[in-house]
Motif scaffolding. Structure first.
Motif, PDB file in Angstrom:
ATOM      1  N   ALA A   1      -0.211   1.207 -10.712  1.00  0.00           N
ATOM      2  CA  ALA A   1       0.569   2.016  -9.777  1.00  0.00           C
ATOM      3  C   ALA A   1       0.326   3.503 -10.015  1.00  0.00           C
ATOM      4  CB  ALA A   1       2.049   1.698  -9.929  1.00  0.00           C
ATOM      5  N   HIS A   2       0.253   4.259  -8.925  1.00  0.00           N
ATOM      6  CA  HIS A   2       0.102   5.715  -8.963  1.00  0.00           C
ATOM      7  C   HIS A   2       1.058   6.345  -7.951  1.00  0.00           C
ATOM      8  CE1 HIS A   2      -3.669   4.596 -10.969  1.00  0.00           C
ATOM      9  NE2 HIS A   2      -3.702   5.823 -11.440  1.00  0.00           N
TER      10      HIS A   2
ATOM     11  N   GLY B   1      10.339   2.427   4.021  1.00  0.00           N
ATOM     12  CA  GLY B   1       8.888   2.265   3.925  1.00  0.00           C
ATOM     13  C   GLY B   1       8.315   2.352   2.535  1.00  0.00           C
ATOM     14  N   HIS B   2       9.187   2.360   1.509  1.00  0.00           N
ATOM     15  CA  HIS B   2       8.703   2.480   0.142  1.00  0.00           C
ATOM     16  C   HIS B   2       8.483   1.111  -0.493  1.00  0.00           C
ATOM     17  CE1 HIS B   2       9.574   6.670   0.557  1.00  0.00           C
ATOM     18  NE2 HIS B   2      10.874   6.480   0.636  1.00  0.00           N
ATOM     19  N   ARG B   3       7.536   1.046  -1.402  1.00  0.00           N
ATOM     20  CA  ARG B   3       7.368  -0.117  -2.265  1.00  0.00           C
ATOM     21  C   ARG B   3       8.278   0.075  -3.475  1.00  0.00           C
ATOM     22  NH1 ARG B   3       1.850  -1.457  -5.736  1.00  0.00           N
ATOM     23  NH2 ARG B   3       2.490  -3.503  -6.556  1.00  0.00           N
TER      24      ARG B   3
ATOM     25  N   ASP C   1       0.811  -1.214   0.000  1.00  0.00           N
ATOM     26  CA  ASP C   1       0.000   0.000   0.000  1.00  0.00           C
ATOM     27  C   ASP C   1       0.850   1.273   0.000  1.00  0.00           C
ATOM     28  OD1 ASP C   1       0.994  -0.381   2.535  1.00  0.00           O
ATOM     29  OD2 ASP C   1      -0.876   0.130   3.574  1.00  0.00           O
ATOM     30  N   ALA C   2       2.170   1.139  -0.074  1.00  0.00           N
ATOM     31  CA  ALA C   2       3.039   2.311  -0.102  1.00  0.00           C
ATOM     32  C   ALA C   2       3.165   2.850  -1.516  1.00  0.00           C
ATOM     33  CB  ALA C   2       4.415   1.961   0.449  1.00  0.00           C
ATOM     34  N   ALA C   3       3.444   4.145  -1.637  1.00  0.00           N
ATOM     35  CA  ALA C   3       3.690   4.730  -2.957  1.00  0.00           C
ATOM     36  C   ALA C   3       4.933   4.082  -3.559  1.00  0.00           C
ATOM     37  CB  ALA C   3       3.871   6.237  -2.835  1.00  0.00           C
ATOM     38  N   PRO C   4       4.861   3.659  -4.819  1.00  0.00           N
ATOM     39  CA  PRO C   4       5.962   2.883  -5.385  1.00  0.00           C
ATOM     40  C   PRO C   4       7.115   3.728  -5.910  1.00  0.00           C
ATOM     41  CG  PRO C   4       4.153   2.995  -6.946  1.00  0.00           C
ATOM     42  CD  PRO C   4       3.684   3.687  -5.698  1.00  0.00           C
ATOM     43  N   VAL C   5       8.296   3.158  -5.809  1.00  0.00           N
ATOM     44  CA  VAL C   5       9.477   3.665  -6.496  1.00  0.00           C
ATOM     45  C   VAL C   5       9.732   2.709  -7.657  1.00  0.00           C
ATOM     46  CG1 VAL C   5      11.923   4.249  -6.325  1.00  0.00           C
ATOM     47  CG2 VAL C   5      10.418   4.579  -4.347  1.00  0.00           C
ATOM     48  N   LEU C   6       9.610   3.205  -8.869  1.00  0.00           N
ATOM     49  CA  LEU C   6       9.820   2.401 -10.076  1.00  0.00           C
ATOM     50  C   LEU C   6      11.261   2.587 -10.521  1.00  0.00           C
ATOM     51  CD1 LEU C   6       9.045   0.745 -12.578  1.00  0.00           C
ATOM     52  CD2 LEU C   6       8.041   2.842 -13.546  1.00  0.00           C
TER      53      LEU C   6
END
Length: 303
Positions: free
Chosen positions: A114-115, A73-75, A45-50
Motif C-alpha cells: 500500500a502507498h 470512494g476510499h479503500r 485501486d483507491a488510495a487506502p485509509v489504514l
C-alpha cells in the motif's frame, strides 16, 4: 513460540459486522509464521485509509466508520494486531514485546504494498502505527491522530493511565467487552460487548491484551524508549498533513493532542477538533462523525 487461533465460529453473526476476512502470514522472531487478519474494503485501486485499533479491541471497532470511508470512494485496510481479533495469539506473555508488534505489522504493511496511505490510529494503534509511519514515511500521505500517543518514558504517565495499568494487571476477569464499553460515553449493547469478547474463548487467549499496558514506555530506560525517540525524530521532520481528533471524555489521553499539534509541522492550520460525547473509544461513540472528518481532511489535503 506457542500460538493460539480463535475458532472462526466465534465470529459468526456479530452485530453490524458483515465484512469478509483477509489473511497474511508474517514472520515471527523464531522464524515461524503468524497469521494476521485484516479487512480490505472499498475499491482496490483507491488510495487506502489504514485504520489501526488498540487495547483491548480489534477491527470490529471500526465497523461504523468503514461504510462512511468506502462511501466516499476510499479503500479501507483494518488489521487486527497479533493477539487480537482473528489474528493469531501467543500463549506466553513474554513473547509479546513492543518491538515485535512493530515488526509484525511492518511485515504485514510491506506485503500489502500500500502507498499514499492515510493513517487513522487510536490507542495502541498509534503506538504501533506511528512507528510504521516513521519507518516507512514514503508510504504515507497524511495522518489522523485519535486518542493516542507515542510515549518515550521521558515524561511521567498520567494518574489515569497508572490506574488503568494497575487494573489491567490485577483484575481477576479481564473482560475486554466491558473494558471497551467502560471507555465510551454511549455504552455498548450486550451483543456488542460479546463481539469484543469473541476473540478470547478463555484466559489463555488474553496474554497479549494483558501484556499491552506494561509495554507502554513509562521510564527513560524502557526497552522501547529509544526507538520511540528515534521515531519522533522522523515525525518532527515530516511535512505530511496531520489532524488530531480526540474525545472530550477521554481522561487518559487528555491534552496529548496538543503534543502532536506542537511537534508535527503538518499539523499547522488543520481543523483539529475535540469531539463531544466521545470517550476513549471514540469510534464507538462518534464513528460516523470521525469517518466524515477523515473524508473531509483527505479532500482538503489531496494533491
Amino acid at each position: 513460540m506457542d500460538k493460539l487461533r480463535t475458532p472462526d465460529n466465534r465470529f459468526n453473526d456479530l452485530p453490524g459486522f458483515d465484512f469478509p476476512p483477509n489473511y497474511l502470514d508474517v514472520t515471527d522472531p523464531d522464524g515461524g509464521a503468524l497469521r494476521v487478519h485484516y479487512l480490505d474494503e472499498g475499491p482496490e485501486d483507491a488510495a487506502p485509509v489504514l485504520v489501526m485499533h488498540g487495547e483491548p479491541s480489534w477491527c470490529y471497532l471500526y465497523r461504523h466508520m468503514i461504510p462512511v470511508l468506502t462511501g466516499a470512494g476510499h479503500r479501507v485496510l483494518a488489521p487486527d494486531l497479533i493477539g487480537f481479533g482473528r489474528s493469531d495469539k501467543l500463549a506466553h506473555r513474554a513473547d509479546y514485546t513492543y518491538q515485535r508488534h512493530v515488526d509484525w505489522m511492518l511485515d504485514w504493511l510491506d506485503q500489502t504494498q500500500a502507498h499514499n496511505i492515510t493513517l487513522v490510529c487510536q490507542d495502541w494503534g498509534g503506538l504501533i502505527g506511528l512507528r510504521l509511519l516513521a519507518a516507512r514515511p514514503d508510504r504515507f500521505a497524511r495522518l489522523v491522530v485519535a486518542n493516542t500517543a507515542l510515549p518515550t518514558g521521558d515524561q511521567p504517565m498520567s494518574p489515569a493511565f497508572e490506574s488503568w495499568k494497575e487494573y489491567s494487571q490485577t483484575v481477576p476477569d479481564f473482560d475486554a467487552g466491558r473494558i471497551v464499553s467502560g471507555g465510551t460515553t454511549s455504552k455498548l449493547t450486550d451483543a456488542e460487548i460479546a463481539a469484543y469478547n469473541a476473540p478470547f474463548p478463555d484466559d489463555s487467549y488474553k496474554e497479549g491484551a494483558r501484556q499491552f499496558p506494561v509495554l507502554v514506555p513509562s521510564t527513560p530506560d524502557d526497552p522501547a524508549a529509544q526507538a520511540n525517540r528515534d521515531a519522533w525524530a522522523v515525525l518532527r521532520g515530516l511535512d505530511i498533513p496531520v489532524l488530531t481528533a480526540f474525545g472530550a471524555d477521554d481522561k487518559i489521553m487528555a491534552g496529548v493532542d496538543q503534543v502532536f499539534q506542537k511537534l508535527m509541522p503538518g499539523a499547522v492550520g488543520q481543523d483539529h477538533c475535540i469531539l463531544q460525547n466521545a470517550g476513549h473509544f471514540l469510534q464507538e461513540d462518534v464513528g460516523p462523525e470521525l469517518g466524515a472528518l477523515t473524508n473531509a481532511f483527505i479532500a482538503k489535503t489531496a494533491g
